[in-house]
Design a protein around this motif. Structure first.
Motif, PDB file in Angstrom:
ATOM      1  N   ALA A   2       0.844  -1.202   0.000  1.00  0.00           N
ATOM      2  CA  ALA A   2       0.000   0.000   0.000  1.00  0.00           C
ATOM      3  C   ALA A   2       0.877   1.249   0.000  1.00  0.00           C
ATOM      4  O   ALA A   2       2.020   1.236   0.462  1.00  0.00           O
ATOM      5  CB  ALA A   2      -0.903  -0.009   1.228  1.00  0.00           C
ATOM      6  N   ALA A   3       0.335   2.336  -0.527  1.00  0.00           N
ATOM      7  CA  ALA A   3       1.065   3.599  -0.567  1.00  0.00           C
ATOM      8  C   ALA A   3       1.392   4.063   0.844  1.00  0.00           C
ATOM      9  O   ALA A   3       0.633   3.832   1.797  1.00  0.00           O
ATOM     10  CB  ALA A   3       0.249   4.654  -1.294  1.00  0.00           C
ATOM     11  N   THR A   6      -1.107   5.098   4.038  1.00  0.00           N
ATOM     12  CA  THR A   6      -2.522   4.847   3.744  1.00  0.00           C
ATOM     13  C   THR A   6      -3.108   3.703   4.564  1.00  0.00           C
ATOM     14  O   THR A   6      -4.305   3.445   4.493  1.00  0.00           O
ATOM     15  CB  THR A   6      -2.725   4.537   2.243  1.00  0.00           C
ATOM     16  OG1 THR A   6      -1.963   3.375   1.894  1.00  0.00           O
ATOM     17  CG2 THR A   6      -2.277   5.714   1.382  1.00  0.00           C
ATOM     18  N   SER A 143       0.716   4.407  11.620  1.00  0.00           N
ATOM     19  CA  SER A 143       0.657   3.829  10.283  1.00  0.00           C
ATOM     20  C   SER A 143       1.900   2.982  10.037  1.00  0.00           C
ATOM     21  O   SER A 143       3.005   3.521   9.944  1.00  0.00           O
ATOM     22  CB  SER A 143       0.566   4.945   9.229  1.00  0.00           C
ATOM     23  OG  SER A 143       0.570   4.416   7.921  1.00  0.00           O
TER      24      SER A 143
END
Length: 331
Positions: A2-3, A6, A143
């Motif tokens: 995933a970026a 995100t 994150s």
């Protein structure tokens, strides 16, 4: 993969400021916030944030990098935006507690747990354009992120912009979303017109920073970067790299750097340039666009000094080199 930024952990640490004091922080679901549509931050941009990382070492222990400096900068941003004063001990504990809560989820190096403390004015008052918010929320998102260079390092192309500024001069040292928003259109135009990755803002020929990172010029064993003032962000990665460079015997020159000097030095075979920031530590710059001309920086590839400095910082973060500077907080 995933970026970057995100994917989020399902819970966050959150505390509310009201009636002149901070309430006790709590762990809450991280998928929603409840805000009045008239919240001060939504109308008058009373919002700031930080970005730091936690790293897992080979023995399984987890360490937060430069926690104290990020908290200090967030207190400064909050003060300059007239937000309620951030309590140092409260924010440090909120960060440590949420990282400890998800300690098992911190990725192995070169991955890390990106930490995003955020402070927003929440008072529902659309008539307070010239008054400070008296209510606010402080929360800490997590994150998990992978290797920023998973696809290999690619030297960046920067457009040298001498007319515009990233943000208002007195706002530069504040880590606020409004500063990033004001740089977006110039960056998008530079990508569309020149295929540039970023814009290097140089108002009146004074080399400052890009839209999201500090700029470093490396000429032999000397690092040149703008001296600290209110016009640009006082990067903690920037400070870390300069500290390591001094420790390695390099000359660090924090001073005014003109576009003319930058372009002259950039064309030397051994010159390197890089952008410093939390996400990538040091990203090489391969070329500069000025007056529709492309100037190659050094060889156009990542240089050995950039590699050495990034590796030294990573090794401290990953527990592979002694932390002689006291930068790591164990959770």
């Amino acid at each position: 993969m995933a970026a970057f930024g995100t994917v989020f952990m399902p819970e966050m640490s959150i505390a509310q400021y009201r009636d002149g004091q901070w309430q006790s922080p709590r762990i809450s679901a991280a998928d929603t916030l409840s805000l009045h549509p008239g919240a001060h931050a939504l109308h008058y941009a009373s919002t700031c944030f930080e970005g730091l990382k936690a790293f897992k070492h080979a023995d399984g222990s987890v360490h937060i990098f430069r926690l104290d400096q990020n908290v200090k900068r967030m207190r400064q941003s909050s003060e300059l935006l007239a937000l309620p004063e951030v309590d140092t001990a409260l924010l440090e504990q909120m960060i440590v507690d949420i990282v400890k809560h998800f300690k098992r989820d911190v990725p192995e190096p070169p991955g890390s747990m990106y930490i995003r403390p955020t402070h927003i004015g929440t008072e529902p008052a659309i008539g307070k354009a010239a008054s400070a918010a008296t209510q606010s929320l402080l929360y800490v998102l997590l994150s998990p992120v992978g290797d920023y260079f998973a696809g290999g390092t690619r030297p960046l192309k920067l457009l040298v912009e001498t007319d515009g500024m990233r943000c208002a001069p007195h706002m530069g040292m504040i880590k606020s979303g409004g500063n990033y928003a004001s740089a977006l259109n110039p960056i998008m135009r530079a990508r569309a017109q020149y295929g540039a990755d970023q814009v290097l803002f140089c108002p009146n020929g004074d080399v400052q920073e890009t839209g999201a990172a500090n700029f470093l010029l490396i000429d032999g064993d000397e690092i040149i970067t703008k001296d600290l003032d209110s016009s640009f962000l006082h990067g903690i990665t920037r400070d870390s790299i300069l500290t390591i460079a001094k420790d390695m015997g390099m000359k660090v020159s924090e001073r005014a750097l003109s576009v003319d000097e930058l372009l002259e030095r950039a064309q030397k075979p051994k010159t390197e340039a890089a952008l410093s920031g939390t996400a990538a530590v040091l990203t090489p710059v391969g070329s500069l666009i000025h007056n529709d001309q492309t100037i190659t920086v050094g060889t156009g590839e990542e240089g050995t000094q950039t590699q050495q400095l990034r590796r030294a910082l990573n090794e401290i973060q990953w527990g592979q080199r002694e932390d002689t500077f006291g930068w790591l907080t164990t959770v």
